[in-house]
Structures are given as C-alpha cells and as structure tokens.
Design a protein around this motif. Sequence first.
Motif, PDB file in Angstrom:
ATOM      1  N   PRO A  60      32.344  -9.366  24.297  1.00  0.00           N
ATOM      2  CA  PRO A  60      31.190  -9.567  23.422  1.00  0.00           C
ATOM      3  C   PRO A  60      29.936  -8.999  24.091  1.00  0.00           C
ATOM      4  CG  PRO A  60      32.353 -11.636  23.788  1.00  0.00           C
ATOM      5  CD  PRO A  60      32.978 -10.626  24.682  1.00  0.00           C
ATOM      6  N   ALA A  61      29.006  -8.528  23.293  1.00  0.00           N
ATOM      7  CA  ALA A  61      27.797  -7.899  23.826  1.00  0.00           C
ATOM      8  C   ALA A  61      27.025  -8.811  24.773  1.00  0.00           C
ATOM      9  CB  ALA A  61      26.889  -7.461  22.677  1.00  0.00           C
ATOM     10  N   TRP A  62      27.033 -10.116  24.522  1.00  0.00           N
ATOM     11  CA  TRP A  62      26.275 -11.034  25.375  1.00  0.00           C
ATOM     12  C   TRP A  62      26.903 -11.170  26.761  1.00  0.00           C
ATOM     13  CZ3 TRP A  62      28.906 -15.259  27.141  1.00  0.00           C
ATOM     14  CH2 TRP A  62      30.029 -15.668  26.414  1.00  0.00           C
ATOM     15  N   MET A  63      28.189 -10.767  26.942  1.00  0.00           N
ATOM     16  CA  MET A  63      28.831 -10.851  28.242  1.00  0.00           C
ATOM     17  C   MET A  63      28.635  -9.599  29.090  1.00  0.00           C
ATOM     18  SD  MET A  63      32.434 -12.735  27.535  1.00  0.00           S
ATOM     19  CE  MET A  63      32.727 -13.152  29.230  1.00  0.00           C
ATOM     20  N   GLY A  64      28.297  -8.515  28.455  1.00  0.00           N
ATOM     21  CA  GLY A  64      28.121  -7.256  29.187  1.00  0.00           C
ATOM     22  C   GLY A  64      28.822  -6.136  28.450  1.00  0.00           C
ATOM     23  N   LYS A  65      28.736  -4.942  29.024  1.00  0.00           N
ATOM     24  CA  LYS A  65      29.403  -3.812  28.397  1.00  0.00           C
ATOM     25  C   LYS A  65      30.044  -2.956  29.482  1.00  0.00           C
ATOM     26  CE  LYS A  65      25.322  -0.881  28.283  1.00  0.00           C
ATOM     27  NZ  LYS A  65      24.514   0.005  27.495  1.00  0.00           N
ATOM     28  N   LEU A  66      31.060  -2.201  29.084  1.00  0.00           N
ATOM     29  CA  LEU A  66      31.742  -1.323  30.015  1.00  0.00           C
ATOM     30  C   LEU A  66      30.936  -0.036  30.192  1.00  0.00           C
ATOM     31  CD1 LEU A  66      35.412  -1.678  28.761  1.00  0.00           C
ATOM     32  CD2 LEU A  66      34.347  -2.789  30.702  1.00  0.00           C
TER      33      LEU A  66
END
Length: 82
Positions: free
Chosen positions: A74-80
């Motif tokens: 999810p976007a709130w957890m971070g992005k690759l």
Amino acid sequence: MMINGGVFQELAKINAGAVQRLQPKISIWSNGGMGDLAGGTGSRNTTMNEVAGVYRMLPPLFQTVNEQTGMLPPAWMGKLTE
C-alpha cells in the motif's frame, strides 16, 4: 504393505514432478547481529536495534512479494524503487 507396494516411492515421484519446474526465489534476511546468541553481552540487541532491523527487512520483503505475486505494498507503507 505400503512400503512393499512402493507407495512411498510413487508419492515421492509425484511430489518431485509437481515442483520440478518451479523457480522459487529464496531470500535470507539478517540484521547482522547475533546479540546474546553469540555469547555477547547483549549490548547490540537493544530495542532500537530491533526496530531498525524491522525497517531494514521491509525493502527486501516488498521486493520478494512483488516478484513472486506481482502485488505492491500500500502507498502508505512505501514504494519499490528500481
């Protein structure tokens, strides 16, 4: 009877055939410290080191999940990143 009848050998052949073409990606995550397990004083195993270890584990975890399933966090957890 099952041993003499070759049931276990046949099950082994079937199981081997089921995973023969799989290409699993195996990741080993380590926070680099052994703490008390190595006979140390435990000074490397503080609460903040444990929290930092969780944060260091997240990027490889996200990458592995993405490679194996195609799912993104999810976007709130971070992005690759590339």
